[in-house]
Design an enzyme around this catalytic site. Sequence first.
Site, PDB file in Angstrom:
ATOM      1  N   HIS A  51      -9.472  -2.581  -0.173  1.00 17.97           N
ATOM      2  CA  HIS A  51      -9.309  -3.983  -0.562  1.00 17.97           C
ATOM      3  C   HIS A  51     -10.457  -4.805   0.011  1.00 17.97           C
ATOM      4  O   HIS A  51     -11.066  -4.430   1.017  1.00 17.97           O
ATOM      5  CB  HIS A  51      -8.005  -4.564  -0.005  1.00 17.97           C
ATOM      6  CG  HIS A  51      -6.773  -3.918  -0.510  1.00 17.97           C
ATOM      7  ND1 HIS A  51      -6.286  -4.120  -1.773  1.00 17.97           N
ATOM      8  CD2 HIS A  51      -5.923  -3.053   0.101  1.00 17.97           C
ATOM      9  CE1 HIS A  51      -5.171  -3.431  -1.921  1.00 17.97           C
ATOM     10  NE2 HIS A  51      -4.929  -2.761  -0.803  1.00 17.97           N
ATOM     11  N   CYS A  87      -0.026   2.905  -3.664  1.00 15.47           N
ATOM     12  CA  CYS A  87      -0.524   2.625  -2.317  1.00 15.47           C
ATOM     13  C   CYS A  87      -0.477   3.843  -1.397  1.00 15.47           C
ATOM     14  O   CYS A  87      -0.997   3.797  -0.285  1.00 15.47           O
ATOM     15  CB  CYS A  87       0.244   1.467  -1.690  1.00 15.47           C
ATOM     16  SG  CYS A  87      -0.042  -0.087  -2.559  1.00 15.47           S
ATOM     17  N   GLU A 114      -4.628  -9.110   0.478  1.00 12.55           N
ATOM     18  CA  GLU A 114      -5.256  -7.891  -0.033  1.00 12.55           C
ATOM     19  C   GLU A 114      -5.757  -8.087  -1.456  1.00 12.55           C
ATOM     20  O   GLU A 114      -6.694  -7.419  -1.877  1.00 12.55           O
ATOM     21  CB  GLU A 114      -4.254  -6.741  -0.038  1.00 12.55           C
ATOM     22  CG  GLU A 114      -3.853  -6.277   1.321  1.00 12.55           C
ATOM     23  CD  GLU A 114      -2.858  -5.132   1.268  1.00 12.55           C
ATOM     24  OE1 GLU A 114      -2.768  -4.393   2.257  1.00 12.55           O
ATOM     25  OE2 GLU A 114      -2.164  -4.959   0.239  1.00 12.55           O
ATOM     26  N   HIS A 122     -15.650  -2.359   6.413  1.00  9.73           N
ATOM     27  CA  HIS A 122     -16.032  -1.050   5.880  1.00  9.73           C
ATOM     28  C   HIS A 122     -15.558   0.102   6.772  1.00  9.73           C
ATOM     29  O   HIS A 122     -16.293   1.059   7.025  1.00  9.73           O
ATOM     30  CB  HIS A 122     -17.542  -0.981   5.628  1.00  9.73           C
ATOM     31  CG  HIS A 122     -17.932  -1.770   4.419  1.00  9.73           C
ATOM     32  ND1 HIS A 122     -18.131  -3.126   4.481  1.00  9.73           N
ATOM     33  CD2 HIS A 122     -18.123  -1.410   3.136  1.00  9.73           C
ATOM     34  CE1 HIS A 122     -18.446  -3.566   3.274  1.00  9.73           C
ATOM     35  NE2 HIS A 122     -18.445  -2.542   2.429  1.00  9.73           N
ATOM     36  N   HIS A 167      -7.370   1.885   3.264  1.00 10.68           N
ATOM     37  CA  HIS A 167      -6.147   2.288   3.946  1.00 10.68           C
ATOM     38  C   HIS A 167      -5.337   3.174   3.016  1.00 10.68           C
ATOM     39  O   HIS A 167      -5.650   3.322   1.841  1.00 10.68           O
ATOM     40  CB  HIS A 167      -5.331   1.082   4.455  1.00 10.68           C
ATOM     41  CG  HIS A 167      -4.650   0.279   3.400  1.00 10.68           C
ATOM     42  ND1 HIS A 167      -3.471  -0.382   3.611  1.00 10.68           N
ATOM     43  CD2 HIS A 167      -4.977   0.002   2.118  1.00 10.68           C
ATOM     44  CE1 HIS A 167      -3.099  -1.028   2.520  1.00 10.68           C
ATOM     45  NE2 HIS A 167      -4.005  -0.822   1.608  1.00 10.68           N
ATOM     46  N   HIS A 171      -7.144   4.022  -0.833  1.00 12.16           N
ATOM     47  CA  HIS A 171      -7.715   2.939  -1.628  1.00 12.16           C
ATOM     48  C   HIS A 171      -8.222   1.847  -0.691  1.00 12.16           C
ATOM     49  O   HIS A 171      -8.023   1.920   0.521  1.00 12.16           O
ATOM     50  CB  HIS A 171      -6.674   2.374  -2.615  1.00 12.16           C
ATOM     51  CG  HIS A 171      -5.506   1.722  -1.961  1.00 12.16           C
ATOM     52  ND1 HIS A 171      -4.497   2.432  -1.336  1.00 12.16           N
ATOM     53  CD2 HIS A 171      -5.190   0.418  -1.815  1.00 12.16           C
ATOM     54  CE1 HIS A 171      -3.599   1.591  -0.851  1.00 12.16           C
ATOM     55  NE2 HIS A 171      -3.995   0.356  -1.116  1.00 12.16           N
TER      56      HIS A 171
END
Length: 118
Positions: free
Chosen positions: A31, A25, A108, A69, A14, A29
């Site tokens: 998680h 953020c 996360e 994914h 995201h 990136h």
Amino acid sequence: MFRITKEFHFSASHQLTSLPSDHQCARLHGHNYIVVVELSGGELDEHGFVRDYQDLAAFKHYIDGTFDHRHLNDLLGHDHATAECLARHFYHWCKMRLPETSAVRVSETPKTWAEYRP
């Protein structure tokens, strides 16, 4: 009140583009997410369950087939793909199918959690 929980996992990317460009953020990136669905009830069914854990299989299929994914901004249709928004989204998905749903938590990182509990 009885409460049960079940944990699910998925990996996704995201980007929070509304943040300043120097915020970590704001960059693309990903998680390894943990989702915990909580079901509650004042009474147990004839088998002694709030709900049979197998009834959550549809949620696992939804997570695996839709979120794992993938890029969350595309899936949610906005650039606020936060843990808080995911918790609310998953809560509403579960509540429509499992009326006993009382909360959803999303992590996360190992040290952060967001919870949606109306």
